[in-house]
Design a protein around this motif. Structure first.
Motif, PDB file in Angstrom:
ATOM      1  N   MET A 131      67.070  18.195 103.425  1.00  0.00           N
ATOM      2  CA  MET A 131      68.357  17.875 103.479  1.00  0.00           C
ATOM      3  C   MET A 131      67.616  16.056 104.184  1.00  0.00           C
ATOM      4  O   MET A 131      68.687  15.539 104.191  1.00  0.00           O
ATOM      5  CB  MET A 131      69.040  18.588 104.712  1.00  0.00           C
ATOM      6  N   GLN A 132      66.575  16.356 104.624  1.00  0.00           N
ATOM      7  CA  GLN A 132      65.457  14.980 105.463  1.00  0.00           C
ATOM      8  C   GLN A 132      65.523  14.150 104.737  1.00  0.00           C
ATOM      9  O   GLN A 132      65.505  13.076 104.298  1.00  0.00           O
ATOM     10  CB  GLN A 132      64.616  15.326 106.079  1.00  0.00           C
ATOM     11  N   LYS A 133      65.449  14.746 102.884  1.00  0.00           N
ATOM     12  CA  LYS A 133      64.198  14.032 101.899  1.00  0.00           C
ATOM     13  C   LYS A 133      63.307  13.239 102.683  1.00  0.00           C
ATOM     14  O   LYS A 133      63.506  12.133 101.762  1.00  0.00           O
ATOM     15  CB  LYS A 133      65.948  13.038 101.747  1.00  0.00           C
ATOM     16  N   SER A 134      62.509  13.606 102.676  1.00  0.00           N
ATOM     17  CA  SER A 134      60.921  12.931 103.289  1.00  0.00           C
ATOM     18  C   SER A 134      60.149  14.397 103.821  1.00  0.00           C
ATOM     19  O   SER A 134      59.294  14.003 103.426  1.00  0.00           O
ATOM     20  CB  SER A 134      60.956  12.231 104.464  1.00  0.00           C
ATOM     21  N   GLY A 135      59.863  14.391 102.533  1.00  0.00           N
ATOM     22  CA  GLY A 135      58.785  16.320 102.145  1.00  0.00           C
ATOM     23  C   GLY A 135      58.662  17.004 103.375  1.00  0.00           C
ATOM     24  O   GLY A 135      59.899  17.180 103.902  1.00  0.00           O
ATOM     25  N   GLY A 136      57.997  17.496 103.460  1.00  0.00           N
ATOM     26  CA  GLY A 136      57.426  18.344 104.592  1.00  0.00           C
ATOM     27  C   GLY A 136      56.181  19.380 104.404  1.00  0.00           C
ATOM     28  O   GLY A 136      55.977  18.694 103.055  1.00  0.00           O
ATOM     29  N   VAL A 137      55.428  20.066 105.219  1.00  0.00           N
ATOM     30  CA  VAL A 137      54.385  19.934 105.142  1.00  0.00           C
ATOM     31  C   VAL A 137      54.695  21.684 105.677  1.00  0.00           C
ATOM     32  O   VAL A 137      55.445  21.751 106.824  1.00  0.00           O
ATOM     33  CB  VAL A 137      52.772  20.329 105.815  1.00  0.00           C
ATOM     34  N   ILE A 138      54.505  23.376 104.873  1.00  0.00           N
ATOM     35  CA  ILE A 138      54.212  24.501 105.320  1.00  0.00           C
ATOM     36  C   ILE A 138      52.889  25.005 105.265  1.00  0.00           C
ATOM     37  O   ILE A 138      52.186  25.161 104.080  1.00  0.00           O
ATOM     38  CB  ILE A 138      55.357  25.081 104.302  1.00  0.00           C
ATOM     39  N   ILE A 139      52.972  25.111 106.746  1.00  0.00           N
ATOM     40  CA  ILE A 139      51.545  25.706 106.450  1.00  0.00           C
ATOM     41  C   ILE A 139      50.864  27.554 107.261  1.00  0.00           C
ATOM     42  O   ILE A 139      51.973  27.751 107.743  1.00  0.00           O
ATOM     43  CB  ILE A 139      50.251  25.118 107.537  1.00  0.00           C
ATOM     44  N   ASN A 140      50.278  28.203 106.624  1.00  0.00           N
ATOM     45  CA  ASN A 140      50.679  29.906 106.406  1.00  0.00           C
ATOM     46  C   ASN A 140      48.806  30.439 106.256  1.00  0.00           C
ATOM     47  O   ASN A 140      48.359  30.042 106.246  1.00  0.00           O
ATOM     48  CB  ASN A 140      51.650  30.618 105.326  1.00  0.00           C
TER      49      ASN A 140
END
Length: 253
Positions: A131-140
């Motif tokens: 929705m934000q259309k600015s990417g993102g980072v997921i760290i597990n």
């Protein structure tokens, strides 16, 4: 200030790796959501960060419950208005068990937290990122046991292998949206959770056994993992996705 003005959700942030990472992210300019099963522990972490001038708020969440994870993100948006980084760090240990001693209750507990918790953490974050259309980072948080398990880790190692495979799969699935998905494989970390892996064994002897198998000759400290998470969350790792970073002193070699 590598994370200036970014909003990060960190689960299991009431102690250990999560607490250390929350401190570091806040020091680097992030607004941090301190999520933990134990609200008091989350509040303690948050109070420490606020005393250092950081911005945060605590939230109680059982990551194995989809509705609670969804509520966690809703509260994040209410408090901070956006989401940039998710660190699915919450997990539970397994003391040495022979496979014939694994019960359905043990299996469900390990997989509900270590696998479902990561899946829900991703599932409800991704629509926000899109929705934000600015990417993102997921760290597990996975574990070096996913690639080099010790005897008696069976179900725990399997749960962390699932996290590794999920991470790689989602990295491919989400690349078109500039959402990076990565994981960290820690070796045994010197936190209160380590006692859960040691079980009824003598603590000092068990630690010596762990250390003897680590080429660099020491346990991981929470800050070691936090530093890795900071790199992966920052623009320094802008071309890094699907990677599993071993922070293990050479244990996985």
């Amino acid at each position: 200030m590598k994370l200036r003005d970014r909003v990060a959700v960190i689960t299991g942030a009431g102690s250990g790796i999560g607490r250390s990472t929350a401190h570091l992210f806040a020091e680097q300019g992030a607004k941090v959501v301190i999520a933990d099963l134990k609200l008091e522990a989350a509040q303690e972490t948050c109070e420490m960060i606020r005393k250092s001038g950081g911005e945060c708020f605590p939230v109680q969440v059982n990551v194995s419950k989809a509705d609670e994870v969804q509520r966690m993100y809703e509260e994040t948006l209410r408090q901070f208005g956006k989401l940039d980084i998710v660190y699915n760090n919450a997990g539970v240990p397994l003391s040495p068990h022979n496979i014939e001693d694994i019960t359905e209750e043990i299996f469900d507990h390990i997989f509900n937290v270590n696998v479902k918790g990561v899946i829900w953490g991703c599932k409800y974050a991704v629509p926000i990122f899109k929705m934000q259309k600015s990417g993102g980072v997921i760290i597990n948080t996975a574990s070096i046991s996913a690639s080099r398990p010790r005897a008696g880790q069976n179900v725990y190692a399997a749960s962390k292998s699932a996290v590794v495979t999920l991470t790689k799969s989602l990295a491919m699935e989400l690349a078109d949206y500039q959402i990076r998905v990565v994981a960290i494989n820690p070796v045994a970390v010197n936190t209160p959770m380590l006692k859960g892996f040691i079980g009824e064994r003598d603590e000092q002897e068990a630690k010596k056994m762990y250390i003897s198998s680590i080429p660099l000759g020491r346990l991981a400290e929470p800050k070691d993992i936090a530093n890795a998470a900071l790199y992966l969350a920052s623009d320094d790792a802008s071309l890094v996705t699907g990677s599993i970073l071993d922070v293990d002193g050479g244990r996985g070699i």
